[in-house]
Motif scaffolding. Structure first.
Motif, mmCIF file in Angstrom:
data_model
loop_
_atom_site.group_PDB
_atom_site.id
_atom_site.type_symbol
_atom_site.label_atom_id
_atom_site.label_comp_id
_atom_site.label_asym_id
_atom_site.label_seq_id
_atom_site.Cartn_x
_atom_site.Cartn_y
_atom_site.Cartn_z
ATOM 1 N N ALA A 115 -3.721 7.265 -8.869
ATOM 2 C CA ALA A 115 -2.310 6.910 -9.047
ATOM 3 C C ALA A 115 -1.927 6.763 -10.517
ATOM 4 O O ALA A 115 -0.758 6.915 -10.878
ATOM 5 N N SER A 116 -2.921 6.484 -11.376
ATOM 6 C CA SER A 116 -2.625 6.253 -12.786
ATOM 7 C C SER A 116 -2.565 7.556 -13.581
ATOM 8 O O SER A 116 -2.312 7.534 -14.776
ATOM 9 N N LEU A 117 -2.815 8.693 -12.919
ATOM 10 C CA LEU A 117 -3.024 9.942 -13.654
ATOM 11 C C LEU A 117 -1.814 10.865 -13.676
ATOM 12 O O LEU A 117 -1.955 12.057 -13.952
ATOM 13 N N ASP A 118 -0.629 10.330 -13.407
ATOM 14 C CA ASP A 118 0.561 11.177 -13.492
ATOM 15 C C ASP A 118 0.660 11.762 -14.906
ATOM 16 O O ASP A 118 0.619 11.017 -15.883
ATOM 17 N N GLY A 119 0.731 13.083 -14.990
ATOM 18 C CA GLY A 119 0.838 13.747 -16.286
ATOM 19 C C GLY A 119 -0.490 14.041 -16.958
ATOM 20 O O GLY A 119 -0.521 14.639 -18.033
ATOM 21 N N ILE B 100 2.248 11.556 -7.788
ATOM 22 C CA ILE B 100 1.695 11.984 -9.082
ATOM 23 C C ILE B 100 1.742 13.500 -9.199
ATOM 24 O O ILE B 100 1.613 14.219 -8.200
ATOM 25 N N VAL C 159 -11.408 5.307 -12.067
ATOM 26 C CA VAL C 159 -10.064 5.716 -12.479
ATOM 27 C C VAL C 159 -9.213 5.855 -11.224
ATOM 28 O O VAL C 159 -9.614 6.534 -10.274
ATOM 29 N N LEU C 160 -8.045 5.212 -11.218
ATOM 30 C CA LEU C 160 -7.132 5.365 -10.086
ATOM 31 C C LEU C 160 -6.432 6.718 -10.173
ATOM 32 O O LEU C 160 -5.847 7.032 -11.215
ATOM 33 N N ALA D 130 -2.779 3.762 -3.700
ATOM 34 C CA ALA D 130 -3.276 3.157 -4.943
ATOM 35 C C ALA D 130 -4.796 3.030 -4.919
ATOM 36 O O ALA D 130 -5.456 3.139 -5.939
ATOM 37 N N ARG D 131 -5.369 2.807 -3.727
ATOM 38 C CA ARG D 131 -6.815 2.580 -3.638
ATOM 39 C C ARG D 131 -7.634 3.867 -3.789
ATOM 40 O O ARG D 131 -8.865 3.809 -3.806
ATOM 41 N N ARG D 132 -6.982 5.012 -3.880
ATOM 42 C CA ARG D 132 -7.684 6.293 -4.002
ATOM 43 C C ARG D 132 -8.260 6.423 -5.413
ATOM 44 O O ARG D 132 -7.487 6.428 -6.383
ATOM 45 N N HIS D 133 -9.577 6.540 -5.562
ATOM 46 C CA HIS D 133 -10.081 6.815 -6.911
ATOM 47 C C HIS D 133 -10.092 8.316 -7.156
ATOM 48 O O HIS D 133 -9.921 9.123 -6.236
ATOM 49 N N ASP E 64 -12.418 10.639 -4.935
ATOM 50 C CA ASP E 64 -11.956 10.903 -3.565
ATOM 51 C C ASP E 64 -10.711 11.791 -3.582
ATOM 52 O O ASP E 64 -10.530 12.638 -2.696
ATOM 53 N N SER F 215 0.832 -1.208 0.000
ATOM 54 C CA SER F 215 0.000 0.000 0.000
ATOM 55 C C SER F 215 0.869 1.261 0.000
ATOM 56 O O SER F 215 0.479 2.287 0.515
ATOM 57 N N ILE G 41 1.910 6.524 -4.098
ATOM 58 C CA ILE G 41 2.402 6.793 -5.446
ATOM 59 C C ILE G 41 2.460 8.314 -5.623
ATOM 60 O O ILE G 41 1.483 9.012 -5.314
#
Lengths: 291, 161
Positions: free
Chosen positions: B68-72, B7, B65-66, B22-25, B28, B2, B5
């Motif tokens: 954490a996946s939204l870097d950039g 970003i 959508v995570l 990572a669990r943050r959508h 939130d 856990s 990440i």
């Protein structure tokens, strides 16, 4: 519901993905568009320990035509399928399918690779790739492997992918001027999974005779169901109302739908017959329609 | 597992750097970490559409959508859309048509309707309904919502002549 505590790692190349997969093994779950996976996490229906984000792996992207074959990268989003000119030209069935998948906001994230790998029996794209006689290109640290779409779906939410394999792309053979395709479905609400659906592709020669028919039903079995006997009932015959009726009758042997929340098997069989008529009747010649 | 990440992304035109679980959508992240409470967390499994926001210019379900996946990435919420005045006329029409009852679905409705204004300027009433079919209004005030979008489209077409 909130997602459970979970890990996250981003792979930017296949080599990096192989390394992450080797490190985490069965605890890892690939994350592409996430439109099904993340909902299952919320419901605790799946329990991966770490998500491996593959959305930035360039090798899994892109739509191109080479030697008459349309190659669609696994990360191609449903919305892209719906508007891409190469898809419209070479696989219009997929362009027609895109608006049937969920809703615009979901189509902007969900991917064709994710949909095929998840293999929901009521999903549109698995049925489409079987109807189109497509090939699934799987890739692993051991190299590439090509699996005919027909052999790819092996059971309820099951595919021929090995644990370390991922879908790299889908390859679709070239379409001919005589090729006709159609996808239709019956759903209770717009954007819902279909109660029953049909992805159909066939060729009509100059005499109006059917060749290479492929009728693939979804939402009526444990995966996409290629209706071989209904196809045989059409193959070589002039497409007229008698031929359509013969195909409808042959469905009795092709389909063995389970009861589900929508209704009993006989309702699904009825819907399949209705869909067969609706899909094929626009292809009848004007003289036939006028009768 | 856990671990957090890091970003960095653009939210409504402002550069934001955070460390997220990572669990943050995305919703939130917007509401709890950035204080942008215009986007609503409804069903949190991708059904209701109350969390509709733009990522890289296209609408998405923020609850699927995570962060954490939204870097950039570039994220636009109802706050940013309102500040840009891109859909001020649509928002006025929502008020005039009484298209917001309890208001819970309204931010997501406006985000989804803005997508119609941008991509489908000639949408029929049927097409509007289809496009908004993934956004639930539990007051069931759909007629007024579709009215507001239809009127806005008509006025924009008129103005373009």
């Amino acid at each position: 519901m909130k997602w459970p505590a979970i890990g996250y790692a981003r792979a930017t190349s296949l080599d990096e993905l192989w390394r992450l997969q080797a490190e985490h093994g069965a605890a890892a779950q690939l994350l592409a568009g996430g439109q099904t996976l993340l909902a299952t996490l919320a419901f605790r229906l799946s329990d991966p320990k770490i998500l491996l984000d593959i959305t930035r792996i360039a090798a899994l992207r892109g739509i191109a035509v080479q030697d008459g074959v349309l190659r669609i990268g696994a990360l191609t989003r449903h919305a892209e399928l719906g508007r891409d000119p190469l898809v419209a030209q070479h696989a219009p069935l997929l362009a027609e399918a895109a608006p049937l998948i969920a809703h615009p906001a979901i189509r902007n994230r969900g991917t064709i690779g994710g949909s095929l790998a998840y293999a929901d029996p009521a999903a549109e794209l698995p049925a489409c790739v079987v109807a189109l006689g497509a090939t699934i290109v799987a890739v692993s640290p051991r190299g590439e492997r090509r699996v005919p779409a027909e052999a790819f779906f092996t059971g309820l939410l099951q595919t021929a992918l090995a644990p370390d394999e991922i879908i790299a792309a889908v390859e679709i053979p070239g379409t001919q001027p005589t090729t006709r395709s159609r996808i239709i479905e019956v759903a209770r609400r717009s954007g819902d999974y279909a109660m029953a659906g049909l992805a159909a592709r066939l060729s009509l020669n100059a005499e109006g005779r059917v060749t290479s028919p492929r009728l693939v039903f979804f939402g009526v079995g444990s995966g996409p169901v290629l209706a071989a006997r209904a196809g045989a009932a059409l193959d070589g015959w002039v497409l007229d109302s008698a031929a359509i009726a013969a195909a409808q009758a042959a469905l009795a042997e092709d389909l063995d739908p389970p009861a589900d929340m929508h209704g009993p098997p006989e309702m699904k069989r009825h819907l399949a017959r209705v869909l067969t008529f609706r899909a094929l009747s626009p292809l009848l010649r004007a003289s036939e329609v006028a009768e | 597992m856990s671990a957090r990440i890091d970003i960095t992304l653009m939210v409504n035109g402002e550069r934001v750097s955070r460390s997220v679980e990572a669990r943050r959508h995305l919703i939130d992240f917007l509401r709890l970490d950035l204080g942008l409470t215009g986007s609503h967390a409804g069903c949190e499994h991708g059904v209701c559409g109350a969390c509709t926001v733009r990522v890289d210019g296209e609408i998405v379900r923020g609850c699927l959508v995570l962060a954490a996946s939204l870097d950039g990435a570039e994220v636009t919420t109802i706050e940013g859309l309102t500040d840009s005045a891109e859909v001020a006329d649509l928002q006025d029409a929502f008020v005039a048509c009484n298209a917001a009852q309890c208001g819970f679905c309204s931010p997501g409705m406006v985000m989804a309707a803005a997508d119609i204004l941008r991509h489908h300027p000639t949408a029929t009433r049927e097409e509007i309904r289809e496009h908004l079919s993934g956004n639930y209004c539990r007051c069931t005030g759909y007629q007024a919502i579709v009215d507001a979008v239809e009127q806005t489209l008509a006025t924009r077409r008129e103005d373009r002549r």
